[in-house]
Design a protein around this motif. Sequence first.
Motif, PDB file in Angstrom:
ATOM      1  N   LYS A  57       4.486  10.300   9.497  1.00 13.56           N
ATOM      2  CA  LYS A  57       3.955   8.997   9.097  1.00 13.56           C
ATOM      3  C   LYS A  57       4.361   8.692   7.653  1.00 13.56           C
ATOM      4  O   LYS A  57       4.407   9.571   6.809  1.00 13.56           O
ATOM      5  N   CYS A  58       4.636   7.402   7.408  1.00 12.98           N
ATOM      6  CA  CYS A  58       4.960   6.946   6.054  1.00 12.98           C
ATOM      7  C   CYS A  58       3.765   6.171   5.507  1.00 12.98           C
ATOM      8  O   CYS A  58       3.249   5.279   6.181  1.00 12.98           O
ATOM      9  N   HIS A  59       3.340   6.539   4.316  1.00 13.14           N
ATOM     10  CA  HIS A  59       2.241   5.850   3.652  1.00 13.14           C
ATOM     11  C   HIS A  59       2.852   4.989   2.556  1.00 13.14           C
ATOM     12  O   HIS A  59       3.457   5.507   1.616  1.00 13.14           O
ATOM     13  N   PHE A  60       2.712   3.668   2.705  1.00 15.55           N
ATOM     14  CA  PHE A  60       3.288   2.728   1.733  1.00 15.55           C
ATOM     15  C   PHE A  60       2.198   2.154   0.846  1.00 15.55           C
ATOM     16  O   PHE A  60       1.139   1.760   1.330  1.00 15.55           O
ATOM     17  N   PHE A  66       3.509 -12.121  -5.018  1.00 10.76           N
ATOM     18  CA  PHE A  66       2.999 -13.392  -5.529  1.00 10.76           C
ATOM     19  C   PHE A  66       1.631 -13.262  -6.188  1.00 10.76           C
ATOM     20  O   PHE A  66       1.383 -13.836  -7.234  1.00 10.76           O
ATOM     21  N   SER A  67       0.717 -12.483  -5.596  1.00  7.61           N
ATOM     22  CA  SER A  67      -0.637 -12.399  -6.155  1.00  7.61           C
ATOM     23  C   SER A  67      -0.850 -11.167  -7.029  1.00  7.61           C
ATOM     24  O   SER A  67      -1.806 -11.106  -7.792  1.00  7.61           O
ATOM     25  N   GLY A  68       0.029 -10.146  -6.902  1.00  7.43           N
ATOM     26  CA  GLY A  68      -0.125  -8.930  -7.694  1.00  7.43           C
ATOM     27  C   GLY A  68      -1.151  -7.958  -7.131  1.00  7.43           C
ATOM     28  O   GLY A  68      -1.439  -6.934  -7.741  1.00  7.43           O
ATOM     29  N   LYS A  69      -1.709  -8.244  -5.948  1.00 11.57           N
ATOM     30  CA  LYS A  69      -2.714  -7.352  -5.341  1.00 11.57           C
ATOM     31  C   LYS A  69      -2.040  -6.124  -4.743  1.00 11.57           C
ATOM     32  O   LYS A  69      -0.939  -6.196  -4.204  1.00 11.57           O
ATOM     33  N   LYS A  70      -2.755  -4.998  -4.812  1.00 12.12           N
ATOM     34  CA  LYS A  70      -2.263  -3.737  -4.269  1.00 12.12           C
ATOM     35  C   LYS A  70      -2.664  -3.653  -2.791  1.00 12.12           C
ATOM     36  O   LYS A  70      -3.828  -3.836  -2.451  1.00 12.12           O
ATOM     37  N   LEU A  71      -1.688  -3.370  -1.927  1.00 14.84           N
ATOM     38  CA  LEU A  71      -1.947  -3.242  -0.489  1.00 14.84           C
ATOM     39  C   LEU A  71      -1.358  -1.920   0.001  1.00 14.84           C
ATOM     40  O   LEU A  71      -0.366  -1.436  -0.542  1.00 14.84           O
ATOM     41  N   GLU A  72      -1.982  -1.338   1.035  1.00 14.55           N
ATOM     42  CA  GLU A  72      -1.508  -0.066   1.577  1.00 14.55           C
ATOM     43  C   GLU A  72      -1.345  -0.168   3.086  1.00 14.55           C
ATOM     44  O   GLU A  72      -2.038  -0.927   3.747  1.00 14.55           O
ATOM     45  N   ASP A  73      -0.423   0.639   3.617  1.00 13.73           N
ATOM     46  CA  ASP A  73      -0.204   0.671   5.061  1.00 13.73           C
ATOM     47  C   ASP A  73       0.332   2.048   5.448  1.00 13.73           C
ATOM     48  O   ASP A  73       1.039   2.682   4.662  1.00 13.73           O
ATOM     49  N   ILE A  74       0.000   2.503   6.653  1.00  9.92           N
ATOM     50  CA  ILE A  74       0.524   3.766   7.183  1.00  9.92           C
ATOM     51  C   ILE A  74       1.224   3.449   8.500  1.00  9.92           C
ATOM     52  O   ILE A  74       0.627   2.836   9.388  1.00  9.92           O
ATOM     53  N   VAL A  75       2.492   3.846   8.595  1.00  7.92           N
ATOM     54  CA  VAL A  75       3.313   3.516   9.759  1.00  7.92           C
ATOM     55  C   VAL A  75       4.073   4.762  10.194  1.00  7.92           C
ATOM     56  O   VAL A  75       4.571   5.501   9.342  1.00  7.92           O
ATOM     57  N   PRO A  76       4.168   5.041  11.510  1.00  8.67           N
ATOM     58  CA  PRO A  76       5.015   6.147  11.958  1.00  8.67           C
ATOM     59  C   PRO A  76       6.453   5.922  11.482  1.00  8.67           C
ATOM     60  O   PRO A  76       6.970   4.808  11.567  1.00  8.67           O
ATOM     61  N   SER A  77       7.102   6.962  10.965  1.00  8.96           N
ATOM     62  CA  SER A  77       8.414   6.798  10.322  1.00  8.96           C
ATOM     63  C   SER A  77       9.505   6.338  11.282  1.00  8.96           C
ATOM     64  O   SER A  77      10.506   5.784  10.860  1.00  8.96           O
ATOM     65  N   SER A  78       9.306   6.543  12.585  1.00 11.88           N
ATOM     66  CA  SER A  78      10.326   6.117  13.547  1.00 11.88           C
ATOM     67  C   SER A  78      10.137   4.660  13.972  1.00 11.88           C
ATOM     68  O   SER A  78      11.001   4.091  14.624  1.00 11.88           O
TER      69      SER A  78
END
Length: 159
Positions: A57-60, A66-78
Amino acid sequence: MSDEEHHFEQKADAGASKTYPQQAGTIRKNGYIVIKNRPCKVVEVSTSKTGKHGHAKCHFVGIDIFSGKKLEDIVPSSHNCDVPHVNRADYQLIDISEDGFVSLLTETGGTKDDLKLPTDDNLLAQIKNGFEEGKDLVLSVMSAMGEEQICAVKDIGKN
């Protein structure tokens, strides 16, 4: 079918998508990614090892461009992620209206009047002060996913 003539507004992107797919494992730091339907610049990427049955899994961690807000997402690398088409263009400042919109000169000699002044206080002060002093300013405009925002200012004074 009908015999009516159809008139289409001419655009350079020919109706192209606002994003394109890219495998999650290939997205790197300082690239771009769409997180929660917002275009983000990737500031941190970490990859976990595969589990007994699973995908790596990749954790981004991304900052909304545009707004400068911090966002996170976890996606399988494939798996594929959406990556926004991010464009940056420079326009010369012609005028600032009372309601906070700027008038910009395009490369073709036309004007672009649909952009508001930035909300960033430092950038806003630079633009207003430079304009009041009569400097020739060039504004950099970043656009992605149908949104546009002024992101930088340059003085091209001809002294």
